[in-house]
Design an enzyme around this catalytic site. Structure first.
Site, PDB file in Angstrom:
ATOM      1  N   ASP A  18       8.247  12.359  -8.193  1.00 15.36           N
ATOM      2  CA  ASP A  18       7.844  11.107  -8.829  1.00 15.36           C
ATOM      3  C   ASP A  18       6.820  11.323  -9.936  1.00 15.36           C
ATOM      4  OD1 ASP A  18       9.354  10.262  -6.625  1.00 15.36           O
ATOM      5  OD2 ASP A  18       8.225   8.403  -6.447  1.00 15.36           O
ATOM      6  N   ARG A  97      -7.234   8.923   0.448  1.00 17.04           N
ATOM      7  CA  ARG A  97      -7.153   8.170  -0.804  1.00 17.04           C
ATOM      8  C   ARG A  97      -8.500   7.835  -1.435  1.00 17.04           C
ATOM      9  NH1 ARG A  97      -2.773  10.702  -1.086  1.00 17.04           N
ATOM     10  NH2 ARG A  97      -0.823   9.567  -0.764  1.00 17.04           N
ATOM     11  N   ASP A 126       0.000   2.760  -0.323  1.00 24.31           N
ATOM     12  CA  ASP A 126      -0.826   3.585  -1.204  1.00 24.31           C
ATOM     13  C   ASP A 126      -1.222   2.882  -2.488  1.00 24.31           C
ATOM     14  OD1 ASP A 126      -1.560   5.877   0.083  1.00 24.31           O
ATOM     15  OD2 ASP A 126       0.101   7.097  -0.652  1.00 24.31           O
ATOM     16  N   SER A 182      10.545  12.224   0.790  1.00 23.37           N
ATOM     17  CA  SER A 182       9.298  12.492   0.081  1.00 23.37           C
ATOM     18  C   SER A 182       8.250  12.968   1.078  1.00 23.37           C
ATOM     19  CB  SER A 182       8.811  11.236  -0.643  1.00 23.37           C
ATOM     20  OG  SER A 182       8.541  10.204   0.280  1.00 23.37           O
TER      21      SER A 182
END
Length: 309
Positions: A18, A97, A126, A182
């Protein structure tokens, strides 16, 4: 579109499918792209990813070592409060994150970027984690989220389109039609989703799992080690290696060594369907070997030391 030839965008870059193609797409839109990579303990060839981004056309690639910050500021407090989502998930992705977003904003400011960008899909958690962190740290920053931009998602309506585009542009990627899922990895865990995993009755292939030994092939003999906690934080690991007793107190080394022990015993795999913040269900397969050991040890220690109030 307005002239953007001199505008800079800081992209959270992983080197995967991505973000590699988002890098191509941003350059096609006329932006100069600064790629940001966060080292949060994933088993990644950062030099290869850096060369790949520069070959694609990034103006600069910066790698930030965030391992200690990730462990001490996010993983330790999560263990301390027994953080767990829906009874199983230890939040390995979400914990990383905040430190990633903080370092990305710092780089964006340093490089004079008018915007930051990420590769999060429009259906996942996310995008919320990153963007709330971005705006909290820099309220005026512009966020470019390609997977919510019609120009992008109408062009790339699935992973097949991305793979075709990667082949067309000569962009090497690890996701293939043979392994269409993924991954997101850090020191605490590795997650797998999308592709064939979206079918609930599809058993994850044995070669999908990256971190841990298959539990059916793990040793039958237990391995003894001792964890010491202070106020809910792991501070000491005692174990034996090659017949020698060893002690570790440094946070990152303590975490990675616990990881190594747990990995070879097949600890920490789960396969769940969870409720996402955005209101949909999602299947996720997770490996959290060391984090599972540390979390379980702390929870059991609380049961020993604390009353129910």
């Amino acid at each position: 579109m307005a002239d953007t030839s001199r505008q800079k965008v800081c992209l959270a870059y992983s080197g995967g499918l991505d973000t590699s193609l988002i890098l191509v797409w941003l350059i096609e839109q006329g932006f100069d792209v600064i790629c940001f990579m966060a080292d949060v303990g994933q088993e990644e060839d950062f030099e290869a990813a850096k060369k790949k981004a520069l070959k694609i056309g990034a103006k600069k690639v910066e790698v930030a070592d965030l391992k200690k910050k990730f462990v001490t500021e996010l993983c330790w407090p999560a263990i301390q409060c027994n953080a767990q989502y829906e009874g199983e998930y230890l939040l390995g992705t979400s914990l990383a994150r905040p430190v990633i977003a903080q370092a990305q904003i710092e780089l964006a400011k340093k490089e004079g970027c008018f915007a930051v960008s990420h590769g999060c899909t429009g259906k996942g958690n996310d995008q919320v984690r990153f963007e709330l962190a971005y705006y909290a740290l820099e309220p005026k920053i512009k966020v470019i989220a390609p997977w919510r931009d019609p120009k992008f998602y109408n062009r790339f309506q699935g992973r097949k389109d991305l793979l075709d585009y990667a082949a067309e542009k000569g962009v090497p990627i690890s996701s293939t039609r043979a392994k269409p899922w993924s991954m997101d990895e850090n020191m605490a865990h590795c997650s797998y989703e999308a592709g064939i995993l979206e079918e609930p009755d599809t058993t994850p292939p044995a070669d999908m799992w990256k971190l841990t030994v298959d539990p059916e092939k793990a040793p039958d003999k237990p391995e003894q080690f001792t964890l010491e906690f202070s106020q809910g934080i792991p501070i000491r690991l005692e174990f034996s290696e090659d017949g020698k007793d060893k002690v570790i107190t440094e946070p990152v080394e303590l975490f990675t060594t616990t990881n190594s022990i747990a990995r070879r015993h097949g600890v920490g795999r789960i396969d769940i369907v969870e409720n996402r913040f955005v209101g949909i269900k999602s299947r996720g397969c997770y490996e959290s070997p060391g984090l599972s050991c540390l979390w379980s040890a702390h929870q059991n220690l609380e049961g020993l030391c604390m009353d129910r109030e």
